[in-house]
Design a protein around this motif. Sequence first.
Motif, short mmCIF file in Angstrom:
data_model
loop_
_atom_site.label_atom_id
_atom_site.label_comp_id
_atom_site.label_asym_id
_atom_site.label_seq_id
_atom_site.Cartn_x
_atom_site.Cartn_y
_atom_site.Cartn_z
N LEU A 116 33.56 -31.02 -17.32
CA LEU A 116 33.78 -32.45 -17.07
C LEU A 116 35.12 -32.68 -16.36
CD1 LEU A 116 32.75 -35.37 -17.65
CD2 LEU A 116 34.08 -35.26 -19.74
N ILE A 117 36.16 -32.01 -16.80
CA ILE A 117 37.48 -32.16 -16.17
C ILE A 117 37.47 -31.60 -14.75
CG2 ILE A 117 39.86 -31.36 -16.29
CD1 ILE A 117 39.63 -31.66 -19.35
N GLU A 118 36.79 -30.47 -14.57
CA GLU A 118 36.76 -29.84 -13.25
C GLU A 118 35.91 -30.63 -12.24
OE1 GLU A 118 34.70 -25.99 -11.23
OE2 GLU A 118 35.47 -25.75 -13.25
N LYS A 119 34.75 -31.09 -12.68
CA LYS A 119 33.80 -31.72 -11.75
C LYS A 119 34.04 -33.21 -11.56
CE LYS A 119 30.87 -28.41 -10.66
NZ LYS A 119 30.52 -28.10 -9.30
N SER A 120 34.78 -33.85 -12.42
CA SER A 120 35.02 -35.30 -12.31
C SER A 120 36.52 -35.58 -12.23
CB SER A 120 34.43 -36.02 -13.51
OG SER A 120 33.05 -35.79 -13.62
#
Length: 161
Positions: A135-139
């Motif tokens: 979630l942190i990487e992709k958003s």
Amino acid sequence: MIPIQAHLITIRKWPLYIMAAIFFLFVFTVFDKPEHTSIKGYCILGGLILFTLFSYFLSKTRIILDNEGITVSHLFNKSTSVNWKEIKTSDISWQIEGIHTANIYWTILSDNNKKITLQPSFYSRKNLRLIADILIEKSPGARIDTLTRKIADGKFPWYLF
């Protein structure tokens, strides 16, 4: 963005196995006399049917993480899918219900007001950390709260020990 491999996350089932073991232990200790064999048989049959139904229902709840986004599907094929780029917020909140019950909810909200709500206690810490990392990487444009960032670092705030 770095492509990720698709992940299928299911609810952990060990609490169900513990409850089933306690139930069968209870049946074998309470109905231990020979005149209770038919009652014991019906209880075991009923317990097996309930265990099978609960196990089936739990297997239908799953989270799918892929390059497109996050998809949560529940029983009766009700699924909610949110693209990574559409995620607006990720928030973990505590809700107190009654006197002794506190539940934790992880809410992921998209730009078009699609909401995915997870209950973290149903999933393993390894899987929760995987969800938080992806979630942190992709958003990168999403507002991600500090508890989600702590989970990505491997610090789970609701575990006391």
